[in-house]
Design an enzyme around this catalytic site. Sequence first.
Site, PDB file in Angstrom:
ATOM      1  N   GLU A  78       0.805  -1.235   0.000  1.00 39.46           N
ATOM      2  CA  GLU A  78       0.000   0.000   0.000  1.00 39.46           C
ATOM      3  C   GLU A  78       0.833   1.278   0.000  1.00 39.46           C
ATOM      4  O   GLU A  78       0.530   2.211   0.737  1.00 39.46           O
ATOM      5  CB  GLU A  78      -0.923   0.017   1.233  1.00 39.46           C
ATOM      6  CG  GLU A  78      -1.888  -1.131   1.277  1.00 39.46           C
ATOM      7  CD  GLU A  78      -2.635  -1.205   2.611  1.00 39.46           C
ATOM      8  OE1 GLU A  78      -3.848  -1.433   2.569  1.00 39.46           O
ATOM      9  OE2 GLU A  78      -2.013  -1.056   3.666  1.00 39.46           O
TER      10      GLU A  78
HETATM   11  C1  TNX Z   1      -4.247  -4.037   4.850  1.00 39.81           C
HETATM   12  S1  TNX Z   1      -2.590  -6.333   4.360  1.00 39.81           S
HETATM   13  C2  TNX Z   1      -2.955  -3.797   5.264  1.00 39.81           C
HETATM   14  C3  TNX Z   1      -2.714  -3.402   6.655  1.00 39.81           C
HETATM   15  C4  TNX Z   1      -3.992  -3.233   7.423  1.00 39.81           C
HETATM   16  C5  TNX Z   1      -4.935  -4.339   7.067  1.00 39.81           C
HETATM   17  C6  TNX Z   1      -6.193  -4.314   7.859  1.00 39.81           C
HETATM   18  C7  TNX Z   1      -1.562  -5.323   4.136  1.00 39.81           C
HETATM   19  C8  TNX Z   1      -0.371  -5.797   3.519  1.00 39.81           C
HETATM   20  N1  TNX Z   1      -1.858  -4.072   4.504  1.00 39.81           N
HETATM   21  O1  TNX Z   1      -1.947  -2.226   6.688  1.00 39.81           O
HETATM   22  O2  TNX Z   1      -3.694  -3.250   8.777  1.00 39.81           O
HETATM   23  O3  TNX Z   1      -5.252  -4.234   5.708  1.00 39.81           O
HETATM   24  O4  TNX Z   1      -6.974  -5.428   7.594  1.00 39.81           O
END
Ligand code: TNX
Length: 540
Positions: free
Chosen positions: A344
Amino acid sequence: MVRSRAIRTLVTLFFVIIFMACSKQKKERVINFPKTDLSLENFIPKPLQVIPSNNGFALDKYTAIYTSKNIEGYEDVGKFLAKKIKAKTDLDLQVNVNDLPNIETVIYINQSDSLNVEGLEAYELHITQDSIILNSNTAAGSFRGIQTLRQIIPEVSNDTLIARTKIWTIPTGKIIDNPQFEYRGSMLDVARHFFSVEDVKKYIDILAYYKYNVLHLHLTDDQGWRLEIKSWPKLTEIGGSTEVGGESGGFYTQEDYAEIIDYAAMHHITVIPEIDMPGHTNAASVSYPFLNGNGRKLELYQGTEVGFSTFDTRKDTVYTFIDDVIREIAALTPGPYIHIGGDESHATKKSDYIYFVNKVEKIVQKYNKRMIGWDEVATADIDSTSIAQFWASKKNAQAAVDKGMKIIMSPAKKAYLDMKYDTLSKHGLHWAAYIPVDTAYIWTPESYEGIPIKNILGLEAPLWSETISNIEELEYLAFPRAIGYSELSWTTQENRDWENYKVRLANQTPFLDRMNVKYYPSKLIDWKKNKNKYKKIDKD
Ligand code: TNX
């Protein structure tokens, strides 16, 4: 080497047999065991093969434990078993003590190179009336084997034979077992909310019982930096000072981290540290503003938005910083992996992201570790030796397959422990799905989204902590679902069945209650209530 081990094994077995023959002459106990059936025991994860022989092994104060002595780790496994037997039954079994009087039955934990199944964690249990022989290639295999044994030592209750005789009957038979996947993990997000060393140890206790072998620690994020880095002390002084919701946060000193690593190692669990970057880095940038690449004013963050932070990926000093961090962490971490996050990074330009991941991969490799990253890292030009953790994007997972990389399966829709069970759940998120206990179990990581099984290293269930801030809340989300994931990663698809599993799961309550685990009592499961009343009766 192999021959000398085999000879050693034979010699030891010979002594065990002679010893048992002698003790038989000393005293012949007549025990009328109830008829047993090893195949009906509530094992989780379900072993590869269970062949019952319908008799009983008497575990009592006349039992002793022996182990292979000159092979590293075996005696420790014996002592671990003795400790767990003490906690469950109050029996004090001796380990590797010769010339014990009155010994009637033995548990022998033995290194052997001639198992029916190959594999570093394979083991075989041969349970007869007089002896339990646990054979394994490695100490890790014997450690998995004693978890199986722990699961078939009956829990005490006041109206059973056990309370009167103080004999715990273990069903006889043979178990041949080997995990399907070499990587069986869970992740704890200690960044959004901090969890103490004691909390992490308790999580390890439960994971080990279900034969997990990896604990991934998500150590850094926008809301907190949780591991002391000696060359950059403000990371924890400033970056570790708060958490989601504005509470005071916290961090592990390097000594604390070493304590977690040692505790995990005792349980044959590898710790994987994650430093999430170039996104998810607000806490680092607040501590050292030169790292920041989003041009925004920096302040500590206690919210739960994602995707706003980024390192300045074109600055050399950022890589000097990362080199120091990875160097210190690599030196503290005996396991082969370092996780660099990489998810992300919405505030990082695509070309900068690729440039960054390529460079950080080289730093990880320089310190002799293998890089793991969330599935986005597969969009960079990385090696087939690096590993992608599939959480959301099938396209990224396919890119990893095309590069010949191994993949850790953590699809959010199935394997995220922070997803709510249903609309009524007290904690959790639901951006990916609601994941009731059956949905968590009924899917096939072996073929999910068309990823070929040969690319799959294993399974990991991540527990993100935006909505949980203490161990009870952690346990509410993790259990019972994490128990099911242990079966998905250990047991082959042909051996898995929801109807059968849910009965075995229902029977985990005596263990979970004894361990004081505040699991979510899903209505899909007919939980067995079987309180441990033995100690109370004993005193009466
Ligand atoms: C996505 S999964 C994220 C996390 C969040 C999570 C909450 C991922 C690699 N990144 O930063 O905590 O969703 O479900």
